[in-house]
Design an enzyme around this catalytic site. Structure first.
Site, PDB file in Angstrom:
ATOM      1  N   ASP A 151      -0.175   2.517  -8.036  1.00 20.45           N
ATOM      2  CA  ASP A 151      -0.212   1.087  -7.694  1.00 20.45           C
ATOM      3  C   ASP A 151      -1.585   0.486  -7.999  1.00 20.45           C
ATOM      4  O   ASP A 151      -2.601   0.931  -7.460  1.00 20.45           O
ATOM      5  CB  ASP A 151       0.131   0.982  -6.198  1.00 20.45           C
ATOM      6  N   ASP A 221       6.257  -7.841  -5.030  1.00 19.61           N
ATOM      7  CA  ASP A 221       7.076  -7.138  -4.037  1.00 19.61           C
ATOM      8  C   ASP A 221       8.347  -7.873  -3.632  1.00 19.61           C
ATOM      9  O   ASP A 221       8.362  -9.081  -3.441  1.00 19.61           O
ATOM     10  CB  ASP A 221       6.252  -6.892  -2.767  1.00 19.61           C
TER      11      ASP A 221
END
Ligand code: GLA
Length: 396
Positions: A151, A221
Site C-alpha cells: 500500500d 477505498d
C-alpha cells in the site's frame, strides 16, 4: 565422447535452459483466476488480532467458503511491530507468532496474506518496508506468507520530497518502489501473490503487470454504502482489456454482510464484481454471518462467472437512464449478462439477445434464482428491483 565445439554448444544450451527456467518472469500460474479469500480490513480495521484471523480461517472452512474457492486469509494493516537491532520486522502484541498462524492457516488448506507498503509507515502509521524491502520479503517467506498487499500510503511523502513539483519523476519513483518489492519477492523463491494498492494512480492497469502485479487497486477505498460501492463498481468501464490470467483489476474488497446495504444491493455488489473478474475478498465478520450473507458469498454460479478460466473482464454493454447491462464472455462460449437497476424505483428491463450476439433460441439461466428462464421472440423482459440485479447466463 563429445567433440569440443559440440560440448560447448550443449553446455551453452544447458545454461540457457537453466536461465530460462530461473528467469524472473511474472509467474502466470499465480492468480490464474482472480484471487478469492477474506481480508480483515473492512470489518476489523485496526482491531484485528491473531484470534480474529484464526476464527476467520475456521469459519471459512465450516461455512463451506473455502470449498467454494475462498482460500486467501489476508491480514491487512496493524499487525506490524518494531524492527529489531538488525532491522528485522517484528509483529506487535496482537500477533504473537506469525509463523504459527501461517502454519495454522496452511493446516486448513488455505493461504496466508499480509500487508505492507513502500513508504516508512503504513496508512495506519505502523512500520512499512522503506529501506527494508529484501529483508521484509525474506521474513514473509520465512513465516510462510503467500500474498502481499503493498500500500502506497507514506511513500507519497517520499515522492514529494525526492521530486518536488515533478509529477513525472514522482510517478517513476512510484513504479520503481513497486518493482523493488517485486524483485525482493522473486528473490525469496516463494510464490507470493503481489497485490498493488496505490488507488489506481497513473493508470496502474497500464504498468501494473510490468512490476509484477497480480492485481492492482483501481480506485480509492470502498466503504459499506450503496453510494460508494456502486460508484466504484459501475465506474470500472473501459478497463477490461487490462485484466487477464495472473493480472487483475481490483475495485477493492467486498462489503457483503457488513450491514450497510440491503440484500439486493449486496447481490448487485457480488454480481458486478463477478462480471468485472474482480478479486473476491470477503470483508465481513465470518464468524457472525447470516444465512443470506453466506448465500450471496457462496453462490456457485456467480462465483463461476468471476472465476471463469478465460479470464476476460466484463464491461458495460448498454445503459438507459439508471439501468445498465454489463456482459462478460465465458470460456464455454456463453455470456454472463447483468441487468442492473441503479434507480430508487423498480424498473422493467429488456435484454435483446441479438444485441449481445446470440440467436433467438439461446438458452437463459437466472444465476440468483438458479433456474432456467425463457426469452420470447429473442428478448427477455424482467422486473429488476431498485438497486438490484438480474444476473443471467446466456448459452447457445
Ligand atoms: C488504505 C487501503 C485500505 C486499507 C488501509 C489500511 O486505505 O486502501 O484498503 O489497507 O489503507 O490502513
Amino acid at each position: 565422447m563429445l567433440t569440443r565445439p559440440l560440448f560447448i554448444t550443449v553446455f551453452i544450451a544447458l545454461l540457457m535452459t537453466t536461465f530460462l527456467i530461473a528467469a524472473p518472469a511474472q509467474d502466470r500460474t499465480l492468480a490464474a483466476t482472480p484471487p478469492m479469500g477474506w481480508n480483515s480490513w473492512n470489518h476489523f480495521a485496526g482491531r484485528v488480532n491473531d484470534a480474529d484471523v484464526r476464527a476467520a480461517a475456521d469459519a471459512l472452512v465450516s461455512s463451506g467458503m473455502r470449498d467454494a474457492g475462498y482460500i486467501y486469509v489476508n491480514i491487512d494493516d496493524t499487525w506490524e511491530g518494531q524492527r529489531d537491532a538488525n532491522g528485522v520486522i517484528q509483529t506487535n502484541e496482537k500477533f504473537p507468532d506469525m509463523k504459527a498462524l501461517a502454519d495454522y492457516v496452511h493446516s486448513k488448506g488455505m493461504k496466508l496474506g499480509i500487508y505492507s507498503g513502500p513508504g516508512p509507515k503504513t496508512c495506519a502509521q505502523y512500520a512499512a518496508s522503506y529501506g527494508h524491502e529484501e529483508q521484509d520479503a525474506e521474513t514473509y517467506a520465512k513465516w510462510g506468507i503467500d500474498y502481499l498487499k503493498y500500500d502506497l500510503c507514506s511513500f507519497r511523502q517520499i515522492m514529494r520530497e525526492q521530486a518536488p513539483h515533478d509529477r513525472e519523476k514522482q510517478m517513476q519513483l512510484m513504479h520503481e518502489a513497486y518493482e523493488k518489492m517485486h524483485q525482493a519477492l522473486l528473490k525469496t523463491g516463494r510464490p507470493i501473490v503481489y497485490s498493488l494498492c496505490q488507488y489506481g494512480w497513473d493508470d496502474v492497469w497500464k504498468w501494473g503487470p510490468t512490476v509484477g502485479g497480480n492485481l492492482w487497486r483501481t480506485t480509492d477505498d470502498i466503504n459499506d454504502t450503496w453510494e460508494r460501492m456502486s460508484a466504484i463498481g459501475f465506474g470500472q468501464m473501459g478497463l477490461a482489456r487490462y485484466a487477464g490470467p495472473g493480472h487483475w483489476n481490483d475495485p477493492d474488497m467486498l462489503e457483503v454482510g457488513n450491514g450497510g446495504m440491503t440484500e439486493d444491493e449486496y447481490k448487485t455488489h457480488m454480481s458486478l464484481w463477478a462480471i468485472l473478474a474482480a478479486p473476491l475478498l470477503a470483508g465481513n465478520d465470518l464468524s457472525q454471518m447470516s444465512p443470506e450473507t453466506l448465500a450471496i458469498l457462496t453462490n456457485k454460479e456467480v462465483i463461476a462467472v468471476d472465476q471463469d478460466r478465460l479470464g476476460k473482464q466484463g464491461d458495460r454493454a448498454s445503459a438507459v437512464g439508471q439501468t445498465e447491462i454489463w456482459t462478460k464472455p465465458l470460456s464455454d462460449g456463453a455470456l454472463a449478462a447483468g441487468l442492473f437497476n441503479r434507480d430508487d424505483e423498480e424498473h422493467s428491463m429488456t435484454l435483446n439477445l441479438r444485441d449481445v450476439g446470440f440467436p433467438e433460441e439461446a438458452k437463459l439461466r437466472d444465476l440468483w434464482k438458479h433456474e432456467a428462464v425463457s426469452a420470447s421472440h429473442g428478448s427477455y423482459t424482467v422486473k429488476v428491483p431498485s438497486h438490484g440485479v438480474v444476473l443471467l447466463k446466456i448459452s447457445r
